[in-house]
Every structure is written in C-alpha cells, then in structure tokens.
Design a protein around this motif. Structure first.
Motif, PDB file in Angstrom:
ATOM      1  N   PRO A  28       0.816  -1.223   0.000  1.00  0.00           N
ATOM      2  CA  PRO A  28       0.000   0.000   0.000  1.00  0.00           C
ATOM      3  C   PRO A  28       0.848   1.271   0.000  1.00  0.00           C
ATOM      4  O   PRO A  28       0.567   2.209  -0.754  1.00  0.00           O
ATOM      5  N   ALA A  29       1.890   1.285   0.835  1.00  0.00           N
ATOM      6  CA  ALA A  29       2.746   2.476   0.920  1.00  0.00           C
ATOM      7  C   ALA A  29       3.415   2.750  -0.415  1.00  0.00           C
ATOM      8  O   ALA A  29       3.430   3.895  -0.897  1.00  0.00           O
ATOM      9  N   ILE A  32       0.855   4.092  -3.128  1.00  0.00           N
ATOM     10  CA  ILE A  32       0.510   5.514  -2.955  1.00  0.00           C
ATOM     11  C   ILE A  32       1.689   6.397  -3.345  1.00  0.00           C
ATOM     12  O   ILE A  32       1.537   7.390  -4.061  1.00  0.00           O
ATOM     13  N   LEU A  33       2.895   6.014  -2.888  1.00  0.00           N
ATOM     14  CA  LEU A  33       4.074   6.817  -3.213  1.00  0.00           C
ATOM     15  C   LEU A  33       4.324   6.833  -4.714  1.00  0.00           C
ATOM     16  O   LEU A  33       4.696   7.867  -5.279  1.00  0.00           O
ATOM     17  N   MET A  36       1.579   9.114  -6.441  1.00  0.00           N
ATOM     18  CA  MET A  36       1.577  10.531  -6.092  1.00  0.00           C
ATOM     19  C   MET A  36       2.958  11.195  -6.169  1.00  0.00           C
ATOM     20  O   MET A  36       3.050  12.406  -6.203  1.00  0.00           O
ATOM     21  N   ASN A  37       4.027  10.414  -6.139  1.00  0.00           N
ATOM     22  CA  ASN A  37       5.348  11.037  -6.125  1.00  0.00           C
ATOM     23  C   ASN A  37       6.260  10.571  -7.247  1.00  0.00           C
ATOM     24  O   ASN A  37       6.804  11.378  -7.988  1.00  0.00           O
TER      25      ASN A  37
ATOM     26  N   VAL B 100      -0.740   3.052   6.915  1.00  0.00           N
ATOM     27  CA  VAL B 100       0.000   2.464   5.793  1.00  0.00           C
ATOM     28  C   VAL B 100       1.492   2.397   6.115  1.00  0.00           C
ATOM     29  O   VAL B 100       2.160   1.398   5.848  1.00  0.00           O
ATOM     30  N   ILE B 123      12.236   5.911  -0.615  1.00  0.00           N
ATOM     31  CA  ILE B 123      11.129   6.473   0.155  1.00  0.00           C
ATOM     32  C   ILE B 123      11.537   7.786   0.819  1.00  0.00           C
ATOM     33  O   ILE B 123      10.811   8.770   0.796  1.00  0.00           O
ATOM     34  N   LEU B 124      12.750   7.800   1.381  1.00  0.00           N
ATOM     35  CA  LEU B 124      13.203   9.024   2.035  1.00  0.00           C
ATOM     36  C   LEU B 124      13.425  10.150   1.029  1.00  0.00           C
ATOM     37  O   LEU B 124      13.106  11.309   1.301  1.00  0.00           O
ATOM     38  N   THR B 126      11.823  10.802  -1.624  1.00  0.00           N
ATOM     39  CA  THR B 126      10.578  11.466  -2.011  1.00  0.00           C
ATOM     40  C   THR B 126      10.154  12.498  -0.974  1.00  0.00           C
ATOM     41  O   THR B 126       9.465  13.451  -1.296  1.00  0.00           O
ATOM     42  N   ARG B 127      10.584  12.309   0.278  1.00  0.00           N
ATOM     43  CA  ARG B 127      10.269  13.297   1.305  1.00  0.00           C
ATOM     44  C   ARG B 127      11.161  14.535   1.177  1.00  0.00           C
ATOM     45  O   ARG B 127      10.738  15.648   1.424  1.00  0.00           O
ATOM     46  N   PRO B 131       9.058  20.222  -3.444  1.00  0.00           N
ATOM     47  CA  PRO B 131       7.725  19.970  -3.992  1.00  0.00           C
ATOM     48  C   PRO B 131       7.552  20.542  -5.392  1.00  0.00           C
ATOM     49  O   PRO B 131       6.797  20.030  -6.193  1.00  0.00           O
ATOM     50  N   GLY B 153      -8.320  13.558  -3.733  1.00  0.00           N
ATOM     51  CA  GLY B 153      -7.077  13.955  -4.374  1.00  0.00           C
ATOM     52  C   GLY B 153      -6.080  14.518  -3.390  1.00  0.00           C
ATOM     53  O   GLY B 153      -4.963  14.012  -3.242  1.00  0.00           O
ATOM     54  N   LEU B 156      -4.973  11.986  -0.644  1.00  0.00           N
ATOM     55  CA  LEU B 156      -3.982  11.010  -1.116  1.00  0.00           C
ATOM     56  C   LEU B 156      -2.612  11.653  -1.281  1.00  0.00           C
ATOM     57  O   LEU B 156      -1.586  11.069  -0.949  1.00  0.00           O
ATOM     58  N   LEU B 157      -2.608  12.884  -1.784  1.00  0.00           N
ATOM     59  CA  LEU B 157      -1.335  13.583  -1.971  1.00  0.00           C
ATOM     60  C   LEU B 157      -0.630  13.817  -0.631  1.00  0.00           C
ATOM     61  O   LEU B 157       0.551  13.526  -0.471  1.00  0.00           O
ATOM     62  N   THR B 159      -1.166  12.186   2.080  1.00  0.00           N
ATOM     63  CA  THR B 159      -0.787  10.875   2.615  1.00  0.00           C
ATOM     64  C   THR B 159       0.581  10.494   2.061  1.00  0.00           C
ATOM     65  O   THR B 159       1.469  10.066   2.802  1.00  0.00           O
ATOM     66  N   ALA B 160       0.745  10.685   0.740  1.00  0.00           N
ATOM     67  CA  ALA B 160       2.026  10.354   0.117  1.00  0.00           C
ATOM     68  C   ALA B 160       3.161  11.177   0.729  1.00  0.00           C
ATOM     69  O   ALA B 160       4.257  10.672   0.939  1.00  0.00           O
ATOM     70  N   PHE B 161       2.886  12.445   1.057  1.00  0.00           N
ATOM     71  CA  PHE B 161       3.931  13.276   1.666  1.00  0.00           C
ATOM     72  C   PHE B 161       4.316  12.775   3.045  1.00  0.00           C
ATOM     73  O   PHE B 161       5.440  12.940   3.486  1.00  0.00           O
ATOM     74  N   ILE B 163       3.956   9.565   4.222  1.00  0.00           N
ATOM     75  CA  ILE B 163       4.379   8.166   4.319  1.00  0.00           C
ATOM     76  C   ILE B 163       5.880   8.014   4.611  1.00  0.00           C
ATOM     77  O   ILE B 163       6.252   7.285   5.533  1.00  0.00           O
ATOM     78  N   PRO B 164       6.764   8.699   3.860  1.00  0.00           N
ATOM     79  CA  PRO B 164       8.201   8.479   4.098  1.00  0.00           C
ATOM     80  C   PRO B 164       8.586   8.691   5.546  1.00  0.00           C
ATOM     81  O   PRO B 164       9.261   7.868   6.166  1.00  0.00           O
ATOM     82  N   VAL B 167       7.136   5.916   7.777  1.00  0.00           N
ATOM     83  CA  VAL B 167       7.853   4.650   7.630  1.00  0.00           C
ATOM     84  C   VAL B 167       9.162   4.688   8.416  1.00  0.00           C
ATOM     85  O   VAL B 167       9.453   3.809   9.222  1.00  0.00           O
TER      86      VAL B 167
END
Lengths: 305, 289
Positions: A28-29, A32-33, A36-37, B100, B123-124, B126-127, B131, B153, B156-157, B159-161, B163-164, B167
């Motif tokens: 899931p992670a 989404i990443l 969106m990224n 997540v 993952i890191l 992307t953080r 932007p 929209g 979700l955006l 959330t994506a910001f 997540i990194p 995690v």
C-alpha cells in the motif's frame, strides 16, 4: 478451475503466504508513493527533454539535453544558487546557535516546563503565509515595530527590506525564528541521552564546566547536530513561501532563491520544460544531501547502539 | 520506549521565571499577532505601534460573518467549512499515512525484502524532494483524472507526503523492540495478527503518537499544493488566509490575525497534549534509551 483453486488455497492463500508477507505489507505504501510522487517525478523527467509549455497547445518536440544546457550555462541560475547558499548558510547557522542555547535552557527539569516549552515551540506551528505577512508588517518602515524600536538609534525610519543585505537578513531572521525550535528538539534529545553517571564522575573530578561540555556533552550531541544541520539545510534549500511573501525576491533579484526562480520559470514564464530541467538539477543536489544525511543517521545509530 | 524522558538536573521557580522571560521574548511575534486579532483596523496600523488598546471581537466575528455595507445584512462566510476541511484533510491523511506507514515499517523491520535499504532510500528521497519538482505533473495529473478539487485527491497527496516520514520513524521504533518476545508469543501459538496487534503496537503507542503529531504539524500549514489543487468546496485555511491578502484596501491585518489565531489553537492543543511523545519522536528514533 474452482476445484484447483480450492485445493491449492487459491489466490488468497498465495497472497498470504509467509514468503510474501513483507512485500504485501509494503505494497500500500509503495503504491501511494508511486502514484503521487514517483510517477509525477518520472513525468517531469520526461518533460525536461522536450520544449513543452503549459501555456500553449503546440505539440512539444524532443530537444534532448538542450534544456539542461541552457539552464547550466545561464548566469542567472548561478546567481540564484549563490543567493540560496547565502540564505541557507546563515539561516542554518543561526538556527543552530539559537536552537542549541534554547536546548541547554530546557534540558533541566523545572516547574511549569511543559507550558514554557510551548511558548518556544509555537513558531513552528504557524503557517508560512502568516509568518511571511506579519514579518513583512514588522519590517515595514512606517507601521512596523522594528523600525519603531530602532527609531531611538536612527534618525530616519529604518527600512529593513530596502537593501539587499537587509532583505536577506529579514528573511533569514523570519526563517530562523520559525525553525530554531526544531533544532532545539533535536539537541534536547541528544542532551538527555548523555548517561548521568558521566556527569557525576565529572563532578567528583571537579572538571570545569567548559571541559565537561567538550568531553562529555559534545560527543553525545555531535552527530545529532550534524543531523540537524543536514535536515535543516535540505528544508531551507526549498525555502519558497516566506521569500515570496516578504520580498518577492527583491530588491532587484537579490533575495530570489532557487525555489522562487523555479516557481517563476514554471508559472510566470511558463517555460515548463526548462523549469523541469532545473528542478532535476535541484533534485540531484538534494539526493546528494540526503545521502549525507543518511550517513549521519547511521553513524548516530552506531554510536548509541 | 518504555523508559521515561529524563532531564539533566532539577531547578526551582526562579529558573522558571528566567526561562519564561526568554520564552516570552521568543513568543513575542506570536503574541503580537494574537494582540492584533483584537485590534480595530486603525489600531492595527497605528503609528507608533500600540501595545495597549481597547480590545474588540469584531475580527473574530468577521471571520465567520461578513456584513455588507450596502444592504446592512450579515452573511455567513465559508470559513467554518475551510476549518472543517483543514481538520478533515490533515487528520485523515496523517492518520492514513500512519496506518499504511506502520504496516510498511513492520515489514521493513521484520521481513526485510531484497533491496530493503534501496526501498527505504527511495522512500526518504521522495520526502526530501523539493515539492516544486513534481508540481507541474501533479497539476496535470489531477486535472486529467478529475481529482483536482476533490477531497480524495488532496488527501492522497498529503498521505504520500507523510508516508516516508511515518515509515522511517515507526521502523526505528519497531527496531528497538525485542523480537524474542514476539518469537515466544509465536511459540505459544499466537497468530501473526495477534503478535502485531497485541505485542508490537501497544509497545510503540507513544512513538506512534509522536509520529502523528509531527506529521500533523508538517501538514497543517501546507500551502502550495493546497492552493493549486483544492476547489471552492475543499479549500483549506492557509489558502483562505492568502486570499484575504488580495484586497483593494490593502491587507486586513486584524482579520488575518484572527484567522491565524483560531487556526493555531487546534494544533497547539494537540502538541501540548502529546508534547512528551514529540520530544522523543523528533530524533527519528536515533536516541536509544
């Protein structure tokens, strides 16, 4: 078909197999990443090789590396990088000093500490828009409190944002004020991780407080300071809102950071592809800094581990 | 994670006095904004700046009700909706990222994949990414897919910001746990789900709340994407704040200050309640206790 599925456990069982548990939990992670990224990131990478303009309907043509060439040979871009470096450098140094001093102050337990600490943490919770607008008001020569407080020392109204140096100072102060608390939190965590018995031993040895700091405290917060420097450098590098609101890059282009320039190229001049190329150069720098950051994190983990 | 946060030495009330003084000086720009929210338009721009004045609540009233000079009636503004939007969007996306992110962090910590570190690095990155690098594609993507202006929209955006960060932080908490306890539970016949929910999660609850409050601080004030991607129905407070700036009569500082003050309250109280957790969580779990 249904028979086979039931016997082998079907798709559900295949998915829940212990071998795939890690991948399943991560999915899931990652999805989404990706949407969106990472996907937008690849898209803008593609755009950077074309001559796409978001404002025109013309079909973009392939340009190869010419956007990168144009950006890298543009003297303006190098000037913007210099401005960014000056602002980032001075802001991060200021944040370190203030954050460090605040952390020393709050490392002790005292009555009502929770409440006093909130006073210092609040700037971090304000929006960039409000910090920008109100600092601009503070710096205002006629109505601003800064020029009022300084009127005792200067004859004329003090115009903070009038000169390039003043404008840079104005931005740096606003940004450092907002984010020093963050550095404070990091240093505070380092300070409380120093084992108490070391201080007690130093007490017995009658070590001077300066010596105590260099031999006991500093080694424990060294890598956290490095972490703070890198994290704040990466974040300040992206500084946009405050600059855009306080000075709009002026006077002239003396405070136009690379983020503001990027925004202008993309949304005022609509050079979409060229801005994508520049964005990728910026991303490259950030990735290098992220690597350094990870190095610092790992070293810290080894030291305390 | 179980040990309490400890300070170096103790001090008395006299120390409180000194620190409050320094704290108040540091807080003074915020204090000035709060004071401005109680000022009339003339007081807000008085020369010299006024510290003492007759307070008024007009600014707070006009955050929610706008009176029309021509008709003499007052009309509700949409600000209440924007406050709801901000709370709903930030709360949902930070919560979603936490769920997540926790699942992913558990996997990264307990069931390492091939190329585990590479995934973590991507993952890191992307953080850390500016932007502005992705803003054009995201803008185009949102317009094409119809996500622009919808709650999903922007949620979700965000959330994506988040997540990194979730995690990385949560993984460091899982790493600190003792896996032997989990193995012992498995020996006793506990299912994987039970191990996760009964043994792992309760031990890192403090860490999870630290992650939540930190993510909330970072999401609460996001402006650039909210400006480009929210519509009339889903507009957040920072965007609404910026919209009060563009007027023919100049910035209405009193009104803006009132919005800023009201918008500060929720995040301030959440941070206050979870302060101890925040102090621990901010170090990305690199401080072992």
């Amino acid at each position: 078909m249904a028979e086979i599925n039931r016997r082998t456990g079907g798709f559900g069982a295949w998915l829940l197999d212990p071998k795939r548990r890690g991948a399943l939990l991560v999915t899931p992670a990652i999805v989404i990443l990706f949407v969106m990224n990472i996907f937008p990131l690849l898209w803008s990478f593609g755009l950077s090789f074309f001559n796409y303009k978001a404002s025109s309907l013309k079909v973009p043509t392939f340009r190869g590396l010419s956007n990168y060439e144009r950006v890298l040979t543009d003297e303006k871009v190098w000037e913007r990088f210099q401005t960014t470096a000056i602002i980032v450098g001075s802001s991060v140094i200021l944040q370190l000093i203030i954050g460090f001093l605040l952390a020393l102050m709050f490392a002790k337990a005292f009555p009502m500490r929770r409440i006093v600490l909130m006073l210092v943490l609040t700037p971090m919770m304000l929006s960039f828009v409000s910090v920008g607008v109100f600092f601009k008001l503070f710096y205002e020569p006629t109505f601003g409190i800064v020029s009022y407080l300084l009127s005792a020392f200067t004859e004329d109204r003090f115009v903070v944002l009038g000169s390039p140096a003043g404008a840079i100072a104005g931005i740096v102060i606003a940004d450092a004020w907002m984010w020093s608390p963050f550095v404070m939190l990091l240093v505070l965590a380092g300070l409380v991780s120093v084992p108490k018995y070391l201080y007690e031993a130093a007490e017995i040895d009658r070590a001077s407080s300066l010596r105590r700091f260099w031999t006991i405290t500093f080694p424990y917060i060294k890598s956290l300071l490095l972490l703070a420097v890198l994290f704040r450098t990466i974040e300040t590098f992206k500084l946009f809102d405050i600059v855009y609101i306080i000075t709009e890059g002026g006077p002239g282009s003396s405070t136009e950071t690379i983020a503001v320039y990027l925004y202008r190229t993309a949304f005022q001049f609509f050079k979409t592809s060229q801005s994508s190329a520049l964005a990728y150069i910026v991303l490259f720098i950030v990735v290098v800094m992220t690597n350094l950051y990870l190095y610092a994190v790992n070293r810290r983990a080894e030291e305390v581990g | 994670m179980t040990k309490r946060y400890r300070e170096i030495g103790k001090a008395g009330w006299s120390y409180t006095l000194i620190t409050s003084l320094v704290g108040l000086i540091y807080f003074s720009p915020v204090l000035w904004i709060i004071l401005t929210s109680f000022k009339t338009r003339t007081d807000a721009l008085a020369v010299p700046p006024k510290l003492f004045f007759t307070p008024t609540l007009d600014n707070f009233a006009s955050v929610f009700y706008r009176s029309s000079i021509t008709t003499g009636t007052s009309q509700a503004t949409d600000m209440a909706l924007y406050f709801f939007n901000s709370i709903f969007i930030a709360g949902t996306s930070v919560g979603l990222a936490l769920i997540v992110g926790t699942l992913a962090a558990y996997a990264f910590s307990r069931y390492p994949l091939r190329g585990n570190d590479t995934y973590l690095f991507i993952i890191l990155t992307t953080r850390m990414m500016p932007p502005i690098v992705v803003i054009i594609p995201i803008f185009l993507m949102f317009r094409l897919s119809g996500l622009a202006g919808s709650y999903w929209g922007i949620i979700l955006l965000y959330t994506a910001f988040n997540i990194p960060f979730s995690v990385w932080l949560v993984k460091s908490f899982f790493d600190e746990l003792n896996p032997e306890i989990e193995d012992a539970a498995r020996m006793d016949g506990a299912s994987e789900g039970r191990v996760f929910f009964r043994f792992c999660i309760p031990q890192i609850l403090a860490g999870l709340s630290a992650t939540f409050v930190f993510g909330l601080i970072l999401t609460w004030n996001e402006f650039l994407f909210a400006l480009l991607l929210t519509g009339v129905e889903t507009r957040t407070v920072p965007v609404a704040m910026a919209r009060t700036l563009g007027g023919e009569v100049g910035v209405d500082y009193g009104l803006l200050a009132a919005i800023v003050t009201l918008f500060l309250l929720p995040i301030f109280f959440v941070t206050f309640l979870l302060q101890n957790q925040l102090l621990r969580g901010v170090t990305f779990g690199t401080v072992k206790k």
